[in-house]
Design a protein around this motif. Structure first.
Motif, mmCIF file in Angstrom:
data_model
loop_
_atom_site.group_PDB
_atom_site.id
_atom_site.type_symbol
_atom_site.label_atom_id
_atom_site.label_comp_id
_atom_site.label_asym_id
_atom_site.label_seq_id
_atom_site.Cartn_x
_atom_site.Cartn_y
_atom_site.Cartn_z
ATOM 1 N N THR A 8 30.246 28.503 48.237
ATOM 2 C CA THR A 8 31.250 27.630 48.844
ATOM 3 C C THR A 8 31.934 26.731 47.818
ATOM 4 O O THR A 8 33.057 26.296 48.031
ATOM 5 N N THR A 9 31.286 26.461 46.684
ATOM 6 C CA THR A 9 31.873 25.573 45.678
ATOM 7 C C THR A 9 32.017 26.190 44.297
ATOM 8 O O THR A 9 32.637 25.591 43.427
ATOM 9 N N LEU A 10 31.466 27.374 44.066
ATOM 10 C CA LEU A 10 31.515 28.005 42.746
ATOM 11 C C LEU A 10 32.130 29.398 42.828
ATOM 12 O O LEU A 10 32.008 30.070 43.841
ATOM 13 N N ILE A 11 32.752 29.811 41.727
ATOM 14 C CA ILE A 11 33.315 31.159 41.647
ATOM 15 C C ILE A 11 33.154 31.650 40.212
ATOM 16 O O ILE A 11 33.284 30.877 39.266
ATOM 17 N N SER A 12 32.857 32.926 40.030
ATOM 18 C CA SER A 12 32.695 33.473 38.681
ATOM 19 C C SER A 12 34.072 33.698 38.058
ATOM 20 O O SER A 12 35.065 33.928 38.750
ATOM 21 N N ALA A 13 34.112 33.626 36.736
ATOM 22 C CA ALA A 13 35.383 33.846 36.023
ATOM 23 C C ALA A 13 35.930 35.235 36.312
ATOM 24 O O ALA A 13 37.151 35.415 36.413
ATOM 25 N N ASP A 14 35.048 36.220 36.491
ATOM 26 C CA ASP A 14 35.507 37.576 36.807
ATOM 27 C C ASP A 14 36.312 37.614 38.100
ATOM 28 O O ASP A 14 37.261 38.371 38.224
ATOM 29 N N LYS A 15 35.920 36.790 39.049
ATOM 30 C CA LYS A 15 36.621 36.789 40.328
ATOM 31 C C LYS A 15 37.909 35.957 40.274
ATOM 32 O O LYS A 15 38.842 36.208 41.016
ATOM 33 N N VAL A 16 37.971 34.972 39.374
ATOM 34 C CA VAL A 16 39.188 34.169 39.214
ATOM 35 C C VAL A 16 40.295 35.036 38.616
ATOM 36 O O VAL A 16 41.443 34.983 39.056
ATOM 37 N N SER A 17 39.948 35.854 37.625
ATOM 38 C CA SER A 17 40.939 36.744 37.019
ATOM 39 C C SER A 17 41.483 37.694 38.074
ATOM 40 O O SER A 17 40.727 38.313 38.808
ATOM 41 N N GLY A 18 42.808 37.753 38.157
ATOM 42 C CA GLY A 18 43.448 38.609 39.141
ATOM 43 C C GLY A 18 43.830 37.889 40.425
ATOM 44 O O GLY A 18 44.504 38.455 41.274
ATOM 45 N N THR A 19 43.405 36.625 40.563
ATOM 46 C CA THR A 19 43.747 35.860 41.753
ATOM 47 C C THR A 19 45.212 35.449 41.694
ATOM 48 O O THR A 19 45.702 35.003 40.666
ATOM 49 N N ASN A 20 45.917 35.585 42.802
ATOM 50 C CA ASN A 20 47.334 35.236 42.855
ATOM 51 C C ASN A 20 47.548 33.742 42.671
ATOM 52 O O ASN A 20 46.706 32.930 43.057
ATOM 53 N N VAL A 21 48.720 33.408 42.098
ATOM 54 C CA VAL A 21 49.156 32.022 41.948
ATOM 55 C C VAL A 21 50.474 31.890 42.702
ATOM 56 O O VAL A 21 51.390 32.696 42.515
ATOM 57 N N GLY A 26 55.183 28.982 48.861
ATOM 58 C CA GLY A 26 54.587 30.281 49.159
ATOM 59 C C GLY A 26 55.050 31.435 48.304
ATOM 60 O O GLY A 26 54.606 32.566 48.504
ATOM 61 N N ASP A 27 55.950 31.186 47.322
ATOM 62 C CA ASP A 27 56.382 32.263 46.429
ATOM 63 C C ASP A 27 55.245 32.650 45.502
ATOM 64 O O ASP A 27 54.578 31.784 44.931
ATOM 65 N N SER A 28 55.029 33.943 45.327
ATOM 66 C CA SER A 28 54.043 34.415 44.362
ATOM 67 C C SER A 28 54.646 34.302 42.966
ATOM 68 O O SER A 28 55.720 34.835 42.693
ATOM 69 N N LEU A 29 53.964 33.578 42.077
ATOM 70 C CA LEU A 29 54.460 33.372 40.718
ATOM 71 C C LEU A 29 53.827 34.333 39.718
ATOM 72 O O LEU A 29 54.392 34.604 38.673
ATOM 73 N N GLY A 30 52.644 34.813 40.012
ATOM 74 C CA GLY A 30 51.915 35.692 39.113
ATOM 75 C C GLY A 30 50.458 35.714 39.525
ATOM 76 O O GLY A 30 50.124 35.457 40.677
ATOM 77 N N GLU A 31 49.597 35.998 38.547
ATOM 78 C CA GLU A 31 48.162 35.981 38.833
ATOM 79 C C GLU A 31 47.408 35.448 37.632
ATOM 80 O O GLU A 31 47.913 35.460 36.506
ATOM 81 N N VAL A 32 46.210 34.946 37.887
ATOM 82 C CA VAL A 32 45.386 34.425 36.809
ATOM 83 C C VAL A 32 44.932 35.607 35.957
ATOM 84 O O VAL A 32 44.284 36.533 36.448
ATOM 85 N N THR A 70 45.412 24.182 42.725
ATOM 86 C CA THR A 70 44.564 23.900 43.884
ATOM 87 C C THR A 70 44.288 25.230 44.569
ATOM 88 O O THR A 70 45.212 26.016 44.788
ATOM 89 N N TYR A 71 43.035 25.471 44.918
ATOM 90 C CA TYR A 71 42.708 26.719 45.607
ATOM 91 C C TYR A 71 43.063 26.593 47.078
ATOM 92 O O TYR A 71 42.727 25.611 47.733
ATOM 93 N N ASP A 72 43.757 27.593 47.608
ATOM 94 C CA ASP A 72 44.151 27.641 49.018
ATOM 95 C C ASP A 72 43.436 28.827 49.653
ATOM 96 O O ASP A 72 43.795 29.984 49.406
ATOM 97 N N SER A 73 42.422 28.552 50.453
ATOM 98 C CA SER A 73 41.631 29.632 51.051
ATOM 99 C C SER A 73 42.444 30.463 52.033
ATOM 100 O O SER A 73 42.172 31.649 52.207
ATOM 101 N N GLU A 74 43.450 29.882 52.684
ATOM 102 C CA GLU A 74 44.284 30.660 53.610
ATOM 103 C C GLU A 74 45.111 31.702 52.869
ATOM 104 O O GLU A 74 45.304 32.812 53.357
ATOM 105 N N ARG A 75 45.610 31.354 51.707
ATOM 106 C CA ARG A 75 46.389 32.300 50.897
ATOM 107 C C ARG A 75 45.490 33.182 50.042
ATOM 108 O O ARG A 75 45.928 34.203 49.534
#
Length: 125
Positions: A8-21, A26-32, A70-75
């Motif tokens: 609920t409060t931690l995420i691995s770097a592997d999972k952050v990579s590829g996450t949309n920004v 609401g415009d998609s700018l790219g990904e991590v 900021t992480y947005d769980s809905e998006r």
């Protein structure tokens, strides 16, 4: 031992990579693409956002101060208060032209995004 990529409060770097920004509208700018971590404190200081290109060729990268995201769980992604127009003038680099991560370069990043610089251990600079 089971490897968990997320709690609920931690995420691995592997999972952050590829996450949309996204920006705030609401415009998609790219990904991590990657994260930059301060060696001494262990804190993430930058998200390197990739955009453009095709199949990884011709991609460009924007370093974003981690504190601006900021992480947005809905998006299911990170949100940054940034318009596409402001992003066009932001510090950017390509694979073949990696920046030197000097204090001056970091200051340029933070000034562009109007975010106070992270002042962790910068003894090697």
């Amino acid at each position: 031992m089971e490897h968990r990529e997320e709690t609920t409060t931690l995420i691995s770097a592997d999972k952050v990579s590829g996450t949309n920004v996204y920006n705030t509208v609401g415009d998609s700018l790219g990904e991590v693409h990657d994260v930059m971590i301060d060696k001494a404190s262990g804190r993430i200081t930058y998200a390197v956002m990739s955009f453009g290109g095709f199949l990884g060729i011709g991609q460009k990268y924007h370093p974003l101060p981690w504190s601006a995201l900021t992480y947005d769980s809905e998006r299911g992604g990170y949100v940054v208060d940034l318009s596409r127009e402001r992003l066009k003038g932001a510090p950017v680099f390509a694979d073949e032209a990696q920046p030197k991560w000097t204090r001056e370069y970091e200051q340029e990043i933070h000034e562009h995004y109007l975010v106070a610089p992270y002042r962790g251990s910068q003894a090697e600079r």
